[in-house]
Design an enzyme around this catalytic site. Structure first.
Site, short mmCIF file in Angstrom:
data_model
loop_
_atom_site.label_atom_id
_atom_site.label_comp_id
_atom_site.label_asym_id
_atom_site.label_seq_id
_atom_site.Cartn_x
_atom_site.Cartn_y
_atom_site.Cartn_z
N TYR A 188 0.83 -1.22 0.00
CA TYR A 188 0.00 0.00 0.00
C TYR A 188 0.87 1.27 0.00
CZ TYR A 188 -3.32 3.44 1.94
OH TYR A 188 -4.08 4.56 2.18
N ILE A 189 1.70 1.43 1.00
CA ILE A 189 2.47 2.68 1.09
C ILE A 189 3.65 2.66 0.11
CG2 ILE A 189 3.61 4.31 2.66
CD1 ILE A 189 1.96 3.03 4.93
N ASN A 214 7.92 -9.56 -2.50
CA ASN A 214 7.74 -11.01 -2.70
C ASN A 214 6.34 -11.33 -3.24
OD1 ASN A 214 6.04 -10.81 -0.49
ND2 ASN A 214 7.40 -11.92 0.91
N TYR A 272 3.21 -6.62 16.50
CA TYR A 272 3.56 -5.76 15.36
C TYR A 272 4.42 -4.57 15.83
CZ TYR A 272 2.91 -2.21 11.75
OH TYR A 272 3.12 -1.23 10.83
N LEU A 306 -10.43 1.15 8.92
CA LEU A 306 -11.74 1.79 9.02
C LEU A 306 -12.26 2.34 7.68
CD1 LEU A 306 -14.08 2.94 10.73
CD2 LEU A 306 -12.70 4.99 11.05
N PHE A 328 -16.20 -0.26 16.73
CA PHE A 328 -15.69 -0.93 17.93
C PHE A 328 -15.66 0.02 19.13
CE2 PHE A 328 -13.12 -3.33 14.55
CZ PHE A 328 -14.05 -4.35 14.47
N GLY A 368 -6.93 -3.67 22.68
CA GLY A 368 -5.69 -2.95 22.35
C GLY A 368 -5.91 -1.61 21.68
N ASP A 369 -7.16 -1.18 21.51
CA ASP A 369 -7.41 0.12 20.88
C ASP A 369 -7.34 1.25 21.92
OD1 ASP A 369 -7.77 -0.10 18.16
OD2 ASP A 369 -9.94 -0.41 18.26
N1 UFG Z 1 -12.59 0.67 13.59
C1 UFG Z 1 -13.95 0.34 13.76
N2 UFG Z 1 -14.45 -0.65 12.97
C2 UFG Z 1 -13.70 -1.31 12.03
C3 UFG Z 1 -12.34 -0.96 11.88
C4 UFG Z 1 -11.83 0.04 12.69
O1 UFG Z 1 -14.64 0.90 14.59
O2 UFG Z 1 -14.23 -2.20 11.36
C5 UFG Z 1 -12.05 1.73 14.44
C6 UFG Z 1 -10.93 1.22 15.34
O3 UFG Z 1 -11.46 0.76 16.56
C7 UFG Z 1 -10.09 2.48 15.48
C8 UFG Z 1 -10.27 3.24 14.17
O4 UFG Z 1 -11.46 2.70 13.60
O5 UFG Z 1 -10.59 3.25 16.51
C9 UFG Z 1 -9.13 3.03 13.20
O6 UFG Z 1 -8.88 1.64 13.09
P1 UFG Z 1 -7.92 1.04 11.95
O7 UFG Z 1 -8.00 -0.45 12.10
O8 UFG Z 1 -8.25 1.63 10.63
O9 UFG Z 1 -6.49 1.57 12.35
P2 UFG Z 1 -5.72 1.41 13.74
O10 UFG Z 1 -5.79 2.74 14.41
O11 UFG Z 1 -6.14 0.25 14.53
O12 UFG Z 1 -4.29 1.01 13.20
C10 UFG Z 1 -3.37 1.93 12.78
C11 UFG Z 1 -2.48 1.34 11.73
C12 UFG Z 1 -1.61 0.26 12.31
C13 UFG Z 1 -0.92 0.75 13.53
C14 UFG Z 1 -1.92 1.28 14.53
C15 UFG Z 1 -1.29 1.83 15.76
O13 UFG Z 1 -3.25 0.81 10.67
O14 UFG Z 1 -0.64 -0.13 11.36
O15 UFG Z 1 -2.66 2.32 13.92
O16 UFG Z 1 -2.24 1.91 16.77
F1 UFG Z 1 -0.24 -0.24 14.12
#
Ligand code: UFG
Length: 343
Positions: free
Chosen positions: A10-11, A35, A148, A197, A215, A303-304
């Site tokens: 992606y990036i 790969n 990670y 998200l 979530f 973990g959020d």
């Molecule tokens: N979320 C939802 N529903 C979903 C997906 C996400 O409510 O189906 C919420 C998550 O709880 C979070 C926000 O949307 O609050 C963003 O979630 P993402 O999964 O899009 O991203 P993250 O913040 O979890 O992850 C990002 C990067 C990771 C990194 C992380 C560090 O994608 O690579 O931040 O916390 F490790």
């Protein structure tokens, strides 16, 4: 010549396009490694194909790397290749130690054996773990809460050690939430198992996906949903180019080396410094796309943290980096990609 690992991810793919588009010399090419287990060869679109020396191999394949580095005169590396699913890293930690740590170490050894000593490394705000303060600057304690984040921090530490032992120069770029797609429409986000998200919300809005599960709506935030710092992937690409320019300076900039405390490398947060809640993302999708996102509230995801956003002042001061795109641009480009995906 520049070597890019994870070039079809992606990036990495956005950086590859951005780098070639920005090159003053239209004949400028680069070496790309992937790969293709998760990357997309289609990201090397016909308009750039002749300027990309592509190799399908693992970064830990010493023989292949030796040959590539012997064939091309590589002066610096941008290292994106990694496994990057937080949830999977908890289920399969050894996959992450192997792909992200062992393979990177082997790769660095190949680089040093070939005399390549300049590395820009793709790191993450996940190395900080639970925020003890926001906005988070680069001196925020690094105490990751998932494998990670641990593996990315281990590579950061390995680069520090190699700087001391072998004179390697490095720049660490710690991304917050990468999002959006290239305005060109040639590359975008395409994960086999999407967890992020914005693509999930867009798929739900367009009717091609399940209704979005939000979530948690009981966080200590104004609307109860989590706050994140969404940064456009082309802004991330631009920061990598600026980071490469650091190597052209005589020494690392003073501000960065002081903050980094070892005097050799530098770390930069890449975020917009603007925290946005999940509900605000959904509202932006409604206003930009005129589409309602069907959703339901679900329990919190393990973990959020409730809020994560960057203090990106150092990237601004030292690299001269300023994000050009806001949340509406992120949604607009991601939506265009969702509707016209090339892969
Ligand atoms: N979320 C939802 N529903 C979903 C997906 C996400 O409510 O189906 C919420 C998550 O709880 C979070 C926000 O949307 O609050 C963003 O979630 P993402 O999964 O899009 O991203 P993250 O913040 O979890 O992850 C990002 C990067 C990771 C990194 C992380 C560090 O994608 O690579 O931040 O916390 F490790």
């Amino acid at each position: 010549m520049l070597l890019v690992t994870g070039a079809c991810g992606y990036i990495g793919s956005h950086f590859m396009h951005y780098y070639l588009a920005q090159a003053a010399n239209r004949d400028q090419s680069l070496v790309a490694i992937d790969n293709l287990l998760l990357g997309h060869k289609e990201s090397i679109s016909p308009d750039i194909e002749s300027r990309v020396h592509f190799y399908q191999c693992d970064i830990g394949d010493k023989k292949a790397l030796g040959e590539i580095l012997q064939k091309h005169s590589v002066h610096a590396v941008v290292h994106f290749a990694a496994s990057a699913y937080v949830g999977e890293s908890q289920e399969k930690p050894f996959k992450y130690f192997d792909n992200n740590v062992f393979q990177s170490l082997s790769f660095f050894e190949s680089l040093l054996m070939a005399g390549v000593r300049k590395v820009v490394f793709s790191s993450t705000c996940a190395t900080y773990g639970m925020p003890v303060r926001t906005p988070m600057d680069e001196n925020h304690p690094q105490s990751p809460i998932n494998t990670y984040g641990v593996t990315k921090l281990m590579v950061e530490e390995a680069l520090r050690a190699l700087a001391l032992a072998s004179g390697l120069s490095y720049v660490l770029l710690r991304y917050f939430n990468a999002a959006g797609a290239s305005p060109s429409g040639l590359v975008g986000e395409s994960h086999a198992h999407e967890t992020h998200l914005i693509p999930l919300a867009l798929a739900a809005a367009l009717g091609g996906g399940e209704p979005l599960k939000i979530f948690g709506n009981d966080y200590d935030t104004p609307d109860g949903t989590c706050i994140r710092d969404y940064v456009h992937v082309d802004d991330l690409a631009a920061a990598h180019l600026l980071a490469l320019k650091l190597f052209e300076r005589d020494k690392m900039p003073e501000k960065a080396t002081l903050a980094d405390s070892n005097g050799l490398g530098a770390a930069f947060n890449l975020g917009t410094a603007r925290g946005v809640s999940v509900m605000e993302v959904l509202k932006t999708i409604e206003s930009v796309a005129g589409l309602a996102v069907p959703f339901s509230f679900a329990s919190r995801r393990a973990g959020d943290p409730s809020r994560l956003f960057a203090d990106a002042g150092r990237a601004n001061n030292v690299l001269g980096w300023q994000p050009r795109y806001g949340l509406s641009d992120i949604v607009e480009t991601a939506l265009h990609w969702e509707k016209h995906r090339r892969y």
